[in-house]
Scaffold this motif. Structure first.
Motif, short mmCIF file in Angstrom:
data_model
loop_
_atom_site.label_atom_id
_atom_site.label_comp_id
_atom_site.label_asym_id
_atom_site.label_seq_id
_atom_site.Cartn_x
_atom_site.Cartn_y
_atom_site.Cartn_z
N ASN A 1 0.88 -1.18 0.00
CA ASN A 1 0.00 0.00 0.00
C ASN A 1 0.91 1.23 0.00
O ASN A 1 1.76 1.37 0.88
N SER B 1 0.64 4.02 0.98
CA SER B 1 0.67 4.82 2.21
C SER B 1 1.81 4.39 3.13
O SER B 1 2.22 5.14 4.01
N GLY C 1 -8.46 6.45 -2.80
CA GLY C 1 -8.19 5.03 -2.52
C GLY C 1 -7.93 4.18 -3.74
O GLY C 1 -7.52 3.02 -3.61
N ILE D 1 -6.03 2.54 -6.78
CA ILE D 1 -4.61 2.29 -7.05
C ILE D 1 -4.36 2.62 -8.52
O ILE D 1 -4.75 1.86 -9.41
C1 LIG Z 1 -3.94 1.90 2.17
O1 LIG Z 1 -3.77 2.41 3.47
C2 LIG Z 1 -4.63 3.51 3.79
C3 LIG Z 1 -4.20 4.08 5.13
O2 LIG Z 1 -4.08 3.06 6.08
C4 LIG Z 1 -6.07 3.01 3.78
O3 LIG Z 1 -6.95 4.10 4.05
C5 LIG Z 1 -6.38 2.46 2.40
O4 LIG Z 1 -7.68 1.90 2.38
C6 LIG Z 1 -5.37 1.39 2.00
N1 LIG Z 1 -5.61 1.07 0.60
C7 LIG Z 1 -5.76 -0.17 0.17
C8 LIG Z 1 -6.00 -0.32 -1.29
O5 LIG Z 1 -5.71 -1.14 0.90
#
Ligand SMILES: *[C@@H]1O[C@H](CO)[C@@H](O)[C@H](O)[C@H]1NC(C)=O
Ligand SMILES: *[C@@H]1O[C@H](CO)[C@@H](O)[C@H](O)[C@H]1NC(C)=O
Ligand SMILES: *[C@@H]1O[C@H](CO)[C@@H](O)[C@H](O)[C@H]1NC(C)=O
Ligand SMILES: *[C@@H]1O[C@H](CO)[C@@H](O)[C@H](O)[C@H]1NC(C)=O
Ligand SMILES: *[C@@H]1O[C@H](CO)[C@@H](O)[C@H](O)[C@H]1NC(C)=O
Length: 392
Positions: free
Chosen positions: A36, A38, A109, A111
């Motif tokens: 991810n 993030s 959100g 990708i």
């Molecule tokens: C990635 O991490 C963020 C923050 O924790 C979260 O909000 C998001 O849903 C995650 N995205 C995926 C595709 O899992």
């Protein structure tokens, strides 16, 4: 998270040279891939580059894209009924989910390449958001396909047209250049821009329809070349991100008779993709020719890359990212079940990761000869402060 061991190949050297072990460990620690974005640490801020060869993802302020229905996110979400119901098409599925397009989607959100860039610069302009009903337009059909471009608030700089072929790129640029100039918070002269181009799937299919003079390898190349040239002449500080073609013929066998693709009356070839691609109504030889054409397009794209790479300036460059994905090896669920022709959300996500991971590799390390197999757990490379978007 996992640590990328791409560089850790030479085990003999490992055994022989403790210093090398140390340096490989350091490299690996700094070469991080995550599931991810993030989880990718931020890159320490700096003042922007003066030369495009020094471009980092956080320097990109504006992102745009040209392409076809794939870039438009057509049918990306599928029918979403767990294969139940009548299996008949519902018009609301004929939608372009632009905000989730692999190259330019900006939905929260999602990708996508744009959202991966945005992780490094939250003030990124240009990503498309949301969705709208599809509008198909091939070449200039009299009205200049103006109707296509009535969704500027959704499309933003996703200038892709469903049904688009290389010949449509000029019209797409008409929109892109005009729309870019309208964006708030964009300084057309000083902001760094990246424009992704991916085109050629419909061109391959059109090779089986009557008048196909627009889709020969030479015609394709001339249209793409003209688009690159127009960008170079009109857009200051821009990186053209040319992405290779997909061998779409692989969808034919993959989807034949598959329940997921809703064959009508149990007929294995009564699948919507047989209507969308002329060569899917043709012979095996027609489909083999599509692959040959796709390979010829890629050879031309590489020549265009070489030509413009030789002419790069401090404010203009081109990168070529091959996209040799094994289309016939995709799991069905990665396709849209609307037509089993368009990539669904999973394929879009994967393609965005593959392209992102490769833009940080020099040309010589990009995957030219290897075929890329779908990986639901494809990791996302975290660029470091030393990484650059490679144009060499
Ligand atoms: C990635 O991490 C963020 C923050 O924790 C979260 O909000 C998001 O849903 C995650 N995205 C995926 C595709 O899992
Ligand atoms: C069509 O599909 C949409 C989205 O899946 C759904 O909300 C809507 O109810 C469907 N309409 C009909 C008539 O089935
Ligand atoms: C985003 O890009 C702009 C323009 O290049 C730059 O001024 C700004 O500092 C960047 N923001 C971040 C968070 O890096
Ligand atoms: C075939 O395509 C060419 C190039 O687009 C066009 O000039 C010509 O008019 C077309 N011919 C027919 C019969 O449609
Ligand atoms: C696409 O087709 C060409 C021509 O047959 C072939 O050389 C190439 O390896 C194929 N690429 C992929 C990813 O299947």
């Amino acid at each position: 998270m996992f640590i990328n061991t791409r560089k850790n190949k030479n085990t003999l050297a490992l055994l022989l040279n403790p210093l090398l072990i140390f340096s490989i460990l350091i490299q690996n620690v700094s070469s991080l891939s995550v599931s991810n974005i993030s989880e990718c640490p931020p890159i320490p801020a700096r003042s922007g580059p003066s030369d495009i060869g020094d471009l980092r993802p956080d320097d990109i302020k504006v992102i745009g894209a040209l392409g076809d229905s794939i870039m438009a996110g057509f049918a990306l979400e599928g029918i979403n009924d767990d294969l139940g119901g009548t299996g008949l098409l519902n018009l609301s599925t004929l939608t372009e989910f632009r905000g989730k397009s692999w190259g330019i989607g900006g939905d929260e959100g999602a990708i996508t390449l744009a959202n991966l860039v945005k992780h490094y610069n939250s003030s990124l302009e240009g990503p498309s958001v949301g969705k709208h009903f599809a509008y198909f337009c091939k070449e200039d059909d009299g009205d200049g396909c103006d109707a296509q471009f009535k969704h500027g608030e959704v499309d933003v700089l996703d200038a892709a047209i469903s049904g688009g072929i290389a010949a449509s790129l000029d019209m797409e640029l008409d929109y892109l250049l005009q729309r870019m100039a309208q964006l708030p918070n964009v300084n057309l002269v000083t902001d760094w821009k990246m424009i992704t181009i991916q085109i050629g799937s419909n061109d391959q299919c059109a090779s089986c329809s009557g008048n196909n003079s627009d889709v020969t390898a030479d015609a394709y190349a001339a249209y793409v070349d003209a688009a690159v040239q127009r960008i170079r002449n009109n857009v200051p500080r821009v990186l053209v991100n040319l992405v290779g073609t997909f061998n779409v013929s692989g969808l034919y066998e993959l989807t034949r008779g598959q329940q997921y693709c809703r064959p009508l009356f149990g007929q294995p070839d009564w699948i919507l993709n047989r209507m969308e691609c002329s060569c899917f109504k043709g012979t095996d030889q027609d489909r083999a020719n599509m692959d040959t054409l796709s390979a010829q397009y890629n050879a031309k794209l590489f020549e265009i890359y070489q030509k413009y790479n030789a002419e790069k300036t401090e404010g203009f460059a081109i990168a070529y990212t091959p996209a040799n994905i094994n289309v016939g090896g995709l799991p069905l669920e990665a396709l849209s079940n609307v037509d089993c022709f368009h990539p669904g959300r999973l394929a879009h996500e994967w393609i965005s990761k593959v392209v992102w991971n490769n833009i940080f590799k020099p040309q010589a390390e990009k995957p030219y000869s290897n075929i890329l197999e779908y990986n639901a757990n494809e990791q996302i490379y975290c660029p470091t402060e030393d990484d650059r978007i490679r144009i060499d």
